[in-house]
Enzyme design. Sequence first.
Site, PDB file in Angstrom:
ATOM      1  CE  LYS A 168      -3.088   3.035   0.382  1.00 54.95           C
ATOM      2  NZ  LYS A 168      -4.354   3.180   0.994  1.00 54.95           N
ATOM      3  CB  CYS A 187      -3.979   8.787   0.517  1.00 56.83           C
ATOM      4  SG  CYS A 187      -5.671   8.725   1.108  1.00 56.83           S
TER       5      CYS A 187
HETATM    6  N1  SAJ Z   1      -2.465  14.859  -8.425  1.00 60.84           N
HETATM    7  C1  SAJ Z   1      -1.643  15.616  -9.260  1.00 60.84           C
HETATM    8  N2  SAJ Z   1      -1.336  15.123 -10.499  1.00 60.84           N
HETATM    9  C2  SAJ Z   1      -1.834  13.922 -10.926  1.00 60.84           C
HETATM   10  C3  SAJ Z   1      -2.646  13.154 -10.075  1.00 60.84           C
HETATM   11  C4  SAJ Z   1      -2.950  13.656  -8.815  1.00 60.84           C
HETATM   12  O1  SAJ Z   1      -1.180  16.708  -8.907  1.00 60.84           O
HETATM   13  O2  SAJ Z   1      -1.519  13.552 -12.068  1.00 60.84           O
HETATM   14  C5  SAJ Z   1      -2.783  15.372  -7.087  1.00 60.84           C
HETATM   15  C6  SAJ Z   1      -4.282  15.603  -6.878  1.00 60.84           C
HETATM   16  O3  SAJ Z   1      -4.671  16.841  -7.381  1.00 60.84           O
HETATM   17  C7  SAJ Z   1      -4.384  15.504  -5.371  1.00 60.84           C
HETATM   18  C8  SAJ Z   1      -3.328  14.469  -5.002  1.00 60.84           C
HETATM   19  O4  SAJ Z   1      -2.469  14.374  -6.121  1.00 60.84           O
HETATM   20  O5  SAJ Z   1      -4.050  16.736  -4.757  1.00 60.84           O
HETATM   21  C9  SAJ Z   1      -3.869  13.097  -4.661  1.00 60.84           C
HETATM   22  O6  SAJ Z   1      -4.915  12.732  -5.541  1.00 60.84           O
HETATM   23  P1  SAJ Z   1      -5.041  11.289  -6.196  1.00 60.84           P
HETATM   24  O7  SAJ Z   1      -6.242  11.273  -7.061  1.00 60.84           O
HETATM   25  O8  SAJ Z   1      -3.765  10.911  -6.834  1.00 60.84           O
HETATM   26  O9  SAJ Z   1      -5.172  10.299  -4.954  1.00 60.84           O
HETATM   27  P2  SAJ Z   1      -6.106  10.174  -3.643  1.00 60.84           P
HETATM   28  O10 SAJ Z   1      -5.329  10.731  -2.508  1.00 60.84           O
HETATM   29  O11 SAJ Z   1      -7.474  10.707  -3.860  1.00 60.84           O
HETATM   30  O12 SAJ Z   1      -6.223   8.571  -3.537  1.00 60.84           O
HETATM   31  C10 SAJ Z   1      -5.049   7.788  -3.492  1.00 60.84           C
HETATM   32  C11 SAJ Z   1      -5.199   6.602  -4.468  1.00 60.84           C
HETATM   33  N3  SAJ Z   1      -3.919   5.933  -4.636  1.00 60.84           N
HETATM   34  C12 SAJ Z   1      -3.399   5.698  -5.856  1.00 60.84           C
HETATM   35  O13 SAJ Z   1      -3.952   6.045  -6.889  1.00 60.84           O
HETATM   36  C13 SAJ Z   1      -2.100   4.959  -5.916  1.00 60.84           C
HETATM   37  C14 SAJ Z   1      -6.245   5.621  -3.917  1.00 60.84           C
HETATM   38  O14 SAJ Z   1      -6.319   4.454  -4.729  1.00 60.84           O
HETATM   39  C15 SAJ Z   1      -5.887   5.220  -2.472  1.00 60.84           C
HETATM   40  O15 SAJ Z   1      -6.848   4.303  -1.921  1.00 60.84           O
HETATM   41  C16 SAJ Z   1      -5.894   6.493  -1.650  1.00 60.84           C
HETATM   42  O16 SAJ Z   1      -4.843   7.335  -2.154  1.00 60.84           O
HETATM   43  C17 SAJ Z   1      -5.642   6.101  -0.191  1.00 60.84           C
HETATM   44  O17 SAJ Z   1      -6.621   6.098   0.586  1.00 60.84           O
HETATM   45  O18 SAJ Z   1      -4.517   5.748   0.155  1.00 60.84           O
END
Ligand code: SAJ
Length: 448
Positions: free
Chosen positions: A242, A296
Amino acid sequence: MPNTNKIIQNEFKIESNELGSSKLPKKGFDKIAVVGLGYIGLPTAAVFASRKIEVIGIDVSEHAVTTINRGEIHITEPDLDLAVRSVVSEGYLFASLTPKSADAFMIAVPTPFKSSLEGVKIPDLSFIEAASRTIAAVLKAGDLVVLESTSPVGATERMAEWLAEERPDLTFPQTHGADSDVRIAHCPERVLPGHVLRELVENDRVIGGMTPACSQRAVELYKLVVQGECIVTDTRTAEMAKLTENSFRDVNIAFANELSVICDKLDINVWELTSLANRHPRVNILQPGPGVGGHCIAVDPWFIVATNPKEANIIKTARETNDAKPGWVVSKVENSAKIQQLLKDDKVKVACFGLAFKPDIDDLRESPALQIVDSLIDNADLDVLTVEPNIHELPKRFIGRTTLVGEDVAMQEADILVMLVDHKQFREIDVELLNTKVVIDTRGIWTS
Ligand code: SAJ
């Protein structure tokens, strides 16, 4: 249709003699307890209850418990309100402040930071400890305890020790292996906020039991609702899996954010650049932005760094790179405002588009946009307007310091438009209307 009895074995073969002498009666799960009714625990409880299994939700928050028992929810997640209303009214989900006996306990409590030591954030396991000691009182032989909270490596073993300390009358896997009274496993949640109800059912699950018998029992539990595969490993690998997933994403976003800063200096459009590079069949760069938010991705990599400070160099640097991005955006806006100020007498007006930590949600937790707006409104030379279509009122600390306005007002009044969150409403704005404004677009939706 998936095979509901299949256990996928991954470098961790389960031999029948490892499954214990089965002194315990073989049975299903008449009652399940979910400890921690937040963004993961409540949807999990609702999904199990929707399979007509009696679920008891345990939480320390009286507000959460009373809200859920009214059939309502205290968090935001699409369709969760309907799911909870239905299972509460049918009597399958009941919330409680005190623990009750069950056949399986799923712990989904927060794992925040405790402190920062020499720039490394240290995880706080006190919520897991409190939850373990609370449920220990009602544990009985044959029960399964699963830790779902994202945790540093070794947390599941610590949980087993806390349970054993509280219940010397029961046996646990760390001392009695396959024949223990209580089975213990780690099964990290992996759902994406905004898609939780679907991903809880469809995603594959990594299940790390303390013994193969523990893994098997946990697979039996998850197979009641999960359509994806349940892949078996040990607890430490499951914990690390994870942390690895979220660190991988953080490192990739840090790479994109670093590129965006370099490209800004070189006068290259970073979104054009990454879309060109991503045409290579083996390149897949994520999107730069104003920083990384949520509970996360911005947190979990520290769990690796905390226990491996000398080895986790890339992971730590990625965290620092992403954490530095909001400050870089603030400087960019302030520098631009200084130039604008030369052209007018009154204060430069800056409109910030978006406060949430990612698009199309109302969740402001650990949002880099919040951090940016907070810094900008501290600057006495600026007049800051905020646009966030997913909330009705500003967070308390912003009240009186910035005004929440609609996008039309912001576009009319502001000298500088700062794009922070690519909500669908903002993606629909006609870019022709932005021609007379200074635009700082951290998401590449108006300028790519
Ligand atoms: N972000 C970027 N650029 C991107 C993708 C995301 O700047 O290309 C930013 C988003 O704007 C946000 C942050 O990253 O601020 C996190 O967003 P996210 O959509 O990447 O992730 P979370 O935090 O909503 O959910 C993640 C997920 N993990 C992965 O995709 C590996 C989810 O599957 C997990 O269950 C969750 O963390 C968790 O609970 O750990």
